[in-house]
Design an enzyme around this catalytic site. Sequence first.
Site, PDB file in Angstrom:
ATOM      1  NE  ARG A  64      -3.747  -2.285   0.072  1.00 37.67           N
ATOM      2  CZ  ARG A  64      -3.450  -3.458  -0.489  1.00 37.67           C
ATOM      3  NH1 ARG A  64      -2.320  -3.589  -1.174  1.00 37.67           N
ATOM      4  NH2 ARG A  64      -4.273  -4.473  -0.405  1.00 37.67           N
ATOM      5  CB  SER A  77      -9.327  -0.769   4.009  1.00 42.52           C
ATOM      6  OG  SER A  77     -10.027  -1.869   3.482  1.00 42.52           O
ATOM      7  CD  GLU A 129      -5.313   0.824   2.647  1.00 44.57           C
ATOM      8  OE1 GLU A 129      -5.682   0.725   1.474  1.00 44.57           O
ATOM      9  OE2 GLU A 129      -5.426  -0.094   3.463  1.00 44.57           O
TER      10      GLU A 129
END
Length: 339
Positions: free
Chosen positions: A164, A240, A335
């Site tokens: 990520r 998320s 995130e």
Amino acid sequence: MNIQENISLKAYNTFGIDKKARFFTRVHSNEEVIKALKTAKDKYVPAYILGGGSNILLTKDLFALVVKIDIKGVQVLKEDGENIWVKVGAGEIWHDFVLKAIAHKWAGIENLSLIPGTVGASPMQNIGAYGVEIKEVFEELEAVNRETLSVEKFNHSQCQFGYRESIFKNKAKDKYVITHVTFKLSKKPHFNISYGSISNTLKKMGYNQHDLTIEAISKAVIHIRQEKLPDPQEIGNAGSFFKNPTIPEKHFQTLKEEYPDIPGFPLEKGVKIPAAWLIDKAGWKGKTFGEIGVHKNQPLVLVNYGKGEGEAIKALSEKIQKDIQAKFGISLQPEVNFV
């Protein structure tokens, strides 16, 4: 180029947070990006680059020139018997591009269906889902250097992809504006259905190994995501909120003794733990706090039920982080980017 003043950003972020931009403009080309960066300097304000607004949490008004990336276009650069190279504008909606690829039978990104955001954010975040990450189909990108105002190209290794993340979230953070991304997609699909519940979902939808297609996989992924994740059009969220943490094998085995049901996915270094399981186990799933909360079906998703504030959502995320650290000795990393 049209420069607007004191514009609400509520419609430009999927959390639906109502914060204002001092200045706002849309850009449709490399040249307009360069012009916008020059304009920001002339006005003595920073330039804030905005894609789909699906990975940000606004906690304040932005005294900046917010530059909305609207660079469009899907161009086939070349192809051979195995692959096709496609250059895509950073302002294209990611899911729209996935559907276009599927319609043309270009394989490789079907597992990434329904991920919110724009194409430009895909390499920055190294977006991934259901066993596939962008780095697997990435060829190169074009970006405007914010200091020199020159257009530069980055190949796969230069992007320094990680889980990520990429160089654009680390060493090169806020130094470039991504304008185009080139993908290397396959004409001969290799179906990836081993991750999560894709295989079972395909069976329930009536597909078997003999009639499997990238379109079928995309439909299965969309079905799973719609069941698990709230639609930002209905409930404000950014998908998320936390990354899945990786912990040492020894730490995992210690937790396994206390929590026999803890899931773990072995990696080369350590074990990846689903953040959703940790948050659920700690009792946060479905909790509401006024206008914000933790989603009732997916504890990895923090939500704005209407008039929630970014500062409150940030504070909630910090409480969850402290609780997970205290209960499991695990540090959760957001995130989502706080602005």
